[in-house]
Design an enzyme around this catalytic site. Structure first.
Site, PDB file in Angstrom:
ATOM      1  N   ARG A  62       0.847  -1.202   0.000  1.00 42.55           N
ATOM      2  CA  ARG A  62       0.000   0.000   0.000  1.00 42.55           C
ATOM      3  C   ARG A  62       0.884   1.254   0.000  1.00 42.55           C
ATOM      4  O   ARG A  62       0.600   2.230  -0.702  1.00 42.55           O
ATOM      5  CB  ARG A  62      -0.945  -0.010   1.212  1.00 42.55           C
ATOM      6  CG  ARG A  62      -2.095  -1.017   1.064  1.00 42.55           C
ATOM      7  CD  ARG A  62      -3.081  -0.929   2.206  1.00 42.55           C
ATOM      8  NE  ARG A  62      -2.574  -1.516   3.435  1.00 42.55           N
ATOM      9  CZ  ARG A  62      -2.917  -2.732   3.903  1.00 42.55           C
ATOM     10  NH1 ARG A  62      -3.787  -3.470   3.248  1.00 42.55           N
ATOM     11  NH2 ARG A  62      -2.408  -3.187   5.020  1.00 42.55           N
ATOM     12  N   ASP A  89     -16.038  -3.924  -3.621  1.00 42.33           N
ATOM     13  CA  ASP A  89     -15.977  -5.082  -2.730  1.00 42.33           C
ATOM     14  C   ASP A  89     -17.398  -5.617  -2.567  1.00 42.33           C
ATOM     15  O   ASP A  89     -18.372  -4.891  -2.755  1.00 42.33           O
ATOM     16  CB  ASP A  89     -15.396  -4.691  -1.362  1.00 42.33           C
ATOM     17  CG  ASP A  89     -14.814  -5.887  -0.618  1.00 42.33           C
ATOM     18  OD1 ASP A  89     -13.579  -6.048  -0.603  1.00 42.33           O
ATOM     19  OD2 ASP A  89     -15.613  -6.692  -0.069  1.00 42.33           O
ATOM     20  N   SER A  90     -17.493  -6.893  -2.206  1.00 41.32           N
ATOM     21  CA  SER A  90     -18.823  -7.478  -2.012  1.00 41.32           C
ATOM     22  C   SER A  90     -19.256  -7.416  -0.546  1.00 41.32           C
ATOM     23  O   SER A  90     -20.290  -7.960  -0.185  1.00 41.32           O
ATOM     24  CB  SER A  90     -18.836  -8.922  -2.511  1.00 41.32           C
ATOM     25  OG  SER A  90     -17.804  -9.645  -1.887  1.00 41.32           O
ATOM     26  N   ASP A 123      -6.668  -7.374  -5.720  1.00 43.75           N
ATOM     27  CA  ASP A 123      -6.198  -8.110  -4.535  1.00 43.75           C
ATOM     28  C   ASP A 123      -7.287  -9.079  -4.086  1.00 43.75           C
ATOM     29  O   ASP A 123      -7.885  -8.908  -3.014  1.00 43.75           O
ATOM     30  CB  ASP A 123      -5.841  -7.111  -3.422  1.00 43.75           C
ATOM     31  CG  ASP A 123      -5.247  -7.810  -2.209  1.00 43.75           C
ATOM     32  OD1 ASP A 123      -4.769  -8.954  -2.342  1.00 43.75           O
ATOM     33  OD2 ASP A 123      -5.278  -7.204  -1.110  1.00 43.75           O
ATOM     34  N   CYS A 162      -3.074 -14.470  -3.198  1.00 45.55           N
ATOM     35  CA  CYS A 162      -2.693 -14.921  -1.851  1.00 45.55           C
ATOM     36  C   CYS A 162      -2.949 -16.419  -1.711  1.00 45.55           C
ATOM     37  O   CYS A 162      -3.092 -16.934  -0.611  1.00 45.55           O
ATOM     38  CB  CYS A 162      -3.423 -14.132  -0.780  1.00 45.55           C
ATOM     39  SG  CYS A 162      -5.208 -14.267  -0.869  1.00 45.55           S
TER      40      CYS A 162
HETATM   41  N1  SAH Z   1      -6.899  -5.176  -0.558  1.00 45.11           N
HETATM   42  C1  SAH Z   1      -7.493  -5.325   0.757  1.00 45.11           C
HETATM   43  C2  SAH Z   1      -7.681  -6.771   1.158  1.00 45.11           C
HETATM   44  C3  SAH Z   1      -8.543  -7.578   0.222  1.00 45.11           C
HETATM   45  S1  SAH Z   1      -9.176  -9.035   0.921  1.00 45.11           S
HETATM   46  C4  SAH Z   1      -6.649  -4.535   1.754  1.00 45.11           C
HETATM   47  O1  SAH Z   1      -5.622  -3.950   1.371  1.00 45.11           O
HETATM   48  O2  SAH Z   1      -7.028  -4.481   2.942  1.00 45.11           O
HETATM   49  C5  SAH Z   1     -10.277  -9.589  -0.293  1.00 45.11           C
HETATM   50  C6  SAH Z   1     -11.596  -8.837  -0.353  1.00 45.11           C
HETATM   51  O3  SAH Z   1     -12.330  -9.359  -1.469  1.00 45.11           O
HETATM   52  C7  SAH Z   1     -12.520  -8.999   0.832  1.00 45.11           C
HETATM   53  O4  SAH Z   1     -12.797  -7.726   1.359  1.00 45.11           O
HETATM   54  C8  SAH Z   1     -13.828  -9.616   0.270  1.00 45.11           C
HETATM   55  O5  SAH Z   1     -14.991  -9.043   0.824  1.00 45.11           O
HETATM   56  C9  SAH Z   1     -13.716  -9.251  -1.182  1.00 45.11           C
HETATM   57  N2  SAH Z   1     -14.390 -10.149  -2.147  1.00 45.11           N
HETATM   58  C10 SAH Z   1     -14.389 -11.495  -2.196  1.00 45.11           C
HETATM   59  N3  SAH Z   1     -15.019 -11.939  -3.301  1.00 45.11           N
HETATM   60  C11 SAH Z   1     -15.415 -10.830  -3.995  1.00 45.11           C
HETATM   61  C12 SAH Z   1     -16.092 -10.632  -5.228  1.00 45.11           C
HETATM   62  N4  SAH Z   1     -16.464 -11.666  -5.990  1.00 45.11           N
HETATM   63  N5  SAH Z   1     -16.321  -9.375  -5.651  1.00 45.11           N
HETATM   64  C13 SAH Z   1     -15.956  -8.326  -4.856  1.00 45.11           C
HETATM   65  N6  SAH Z   1     -15.287  -8.449  -3.702  1.00 45.11           N
HETATM   66  C14 SAH Z   1     -15.031  -9.692  -3.260  1.00 45.11           C
END
Ligand code: SAH
Length: 401
Positions: A213, A254-255, A304, A344
């Site tokens: 970040r 995000d979902s 991510d 990840c």
């Molecule tokens: N980049 C973030 C961490 C991401 S974790 C940071 O820096 O803190 C992965 C995220 O993906 C989670 O918040 C989860 O809610 C979201 N997620 C999972 N499947 C998804 C989808 N199909 N569409 C949108 N968001 C999703």
């Protein structure tokens, strides 16, 4: 003390200090969940002291390869102190730090993050469950923290035959009888970020992306990126980074509604204009397709996603999913634009991930410069004998054109 005897030839992995023994490697012996066992080769040579887990495929997780070591409360104190001491030497400029990173810290199945004065822990194996009290005491003693919240609600506990558990493990009453809240504010790269250890994902936040970040904020500034799309934004860490780097239009997708609400709050908490940020509660894949149809483009994109491949067995389907979102992201990227793309998944190695992203670029007919390879912050270390621990990998790419 019960003894577990391995089949001939199956001692190799423990001899190389790899801490796991799978069910199929065991010739004889058994014990209760989490019980300490002595692991021996087929010809009776000592290999390790370990925790037994009767319902897991990973039947044995090694605590120690030293025959003279006793597995008791003092053992856990030493391991925890050693892990905390390493973090203190890393010069991490944040009060959000991963203190215990499982196998890498010689504590298989234990994850502990410190968020300011709060510790948030996951006990994910039968052995850590058994020693929970001793570990909790050791954590408080080594850190001086008084609050410890347990987030043992990960699905992997099911594989160990353990039910989910959440709640305060250590929580002294304050002088006025009030209770400390589960919300906490941490600082990272000069920003303020809030999280709730009871409601957030995992232990509350994704500390492994702290340095990425910070790098993103720098690159956004240096490359003059203005429009930024942060996919799988969670609580908007990369979105705050983009704004800090001078972006003027940032979209978080995000979902999770609660995560997005926090992302929105983080924008104003850090003194940025609320109008510069849009939160989209939607599926990323569908959103990327819609943006392509609408002809939208971005100067920088972050991908991510959550773990698509929990193990190598899921690698094929996960590869297709990674390729798909990366192909869509390449299409949305302006020439000269920046893509930070991550996986990840333990089941997808860095080399395979690179190949997947390269294939996605070819399909999108986009070429790019590979600026950097990215990984987790050093407070999420791996050991040289446990390559499985290396889970987060990423690429920083600049689109040619
Ligand atoms: N980049 C973030 C961490 C991401 S974790 C940071 O820096 O803190 C992965 C995220 O993906 C989670 O918040 C989860 O809610 C979201 N997620 C999972 N499947 C998804 C989808 N199909 N569409 C949108 N968001 C999703």
């Amino acid at each position: 003390m019960k003894t577990i005897t391995l089949r001939a030839g199956k001692e190799r992995s423990l001899l190389r200090r790899h801490p796991w023994v799978f069910q199929g490697s065991i010739a004889k012996g058994g014990a209760d969940a989490g019980e300490t066992v002595r692991v021996e080769s087929h010809d009776g040579k000592f290999l390790a002291w370990a925790a037994f887990s009767p319902s897991s495929q990973i039947r044995v997780r090694a605590w120690s390869f030293d025959e003279a070591e006793r597995i008791d409360a003092a053992f856990f104190q030493r391991r925890v102190e050693q892990a905390v001491a390493l973090r203190r030497r890393l010069g991490i400029d944040s009060n959000g730090i991963r203190l215990i990173h499982g196998e890498a810290d010689g504590l298989p199945g234990l994850i502990v993050d410190q968020y300011d004065d709060l510790l948030s822990a996951q006990f994910l194996s039968a052995g850590t469950e058994r020693w929970k009290d001793a570990i909790a005491d050791a954590l408080l003693a080594a850190t001086g923290c008084t609050y410890l919240y347990e987030r043992s609600d990960s699905g992997v506990r099911g594989l160990e035959g353990l039910a989910p558990v959440t709640g305060w493990l250590r929580h002294p009453e304050t002088a006025d009888g009030s209770r400390r809240a589960t919300e906490v504010t941490i600082h990272e790269n000069g920003w303020k970020l809030t999280l709730d250890v009871a409601e957030g994902h995992k232990t509350g936040y994704y500390l492994d992306q702290r340095d990425n970040r910070g790098l993103f904020a720098r690159l956004v500034r240096e490359m003059g990126c203005k429009t930024v799309l942060n996919c799988y934004s969670y609580t908007g860490g990369f979105s705050v980074a983009a704004l800090a780097g001078g972006a003027t239009e940032v979209t978080s997708v995000d979902s999770s509604g609660p995560a997005l609400a926090r992302a929105t709050a983080h924008v104003t908490l850090n003194g940025f204009d609320a109008g510069a940020h849009t939160a989209l509660d939607a599926d990323v894949n569908g959103t990327l397709r819609r943006f392509i149809k609408e002809g939208r483009t971005f100067d920088a994109i972050v991908l991510d996603p959550p773990k698509f491949a929990p193990s190598a067995a899921h690698a094929d389907r996960a590869s297709r999913a990674y390729k798909d979102i990366n192909r869509l992201a390449f299409k949305l990227l302006n020439p000269g634009g920046l893509l930070l793309t991550f996986s990840c998944s333990g089941g997808i190695g860095a080399e395979l991930f690179h190949k997947i992203v390269a294939g996605a670029g070819l399909d999108a007919q986009v070429d790019g410069y590979l600026l950097r390879r990215l990984e987790a912050t050093p407070d999420h270390p791996t050991t040289i004998t446990f390559p499985e621990g290396e889970y987060l990998k990423g690429l920083a790419i600049v689109r040619k054109g």
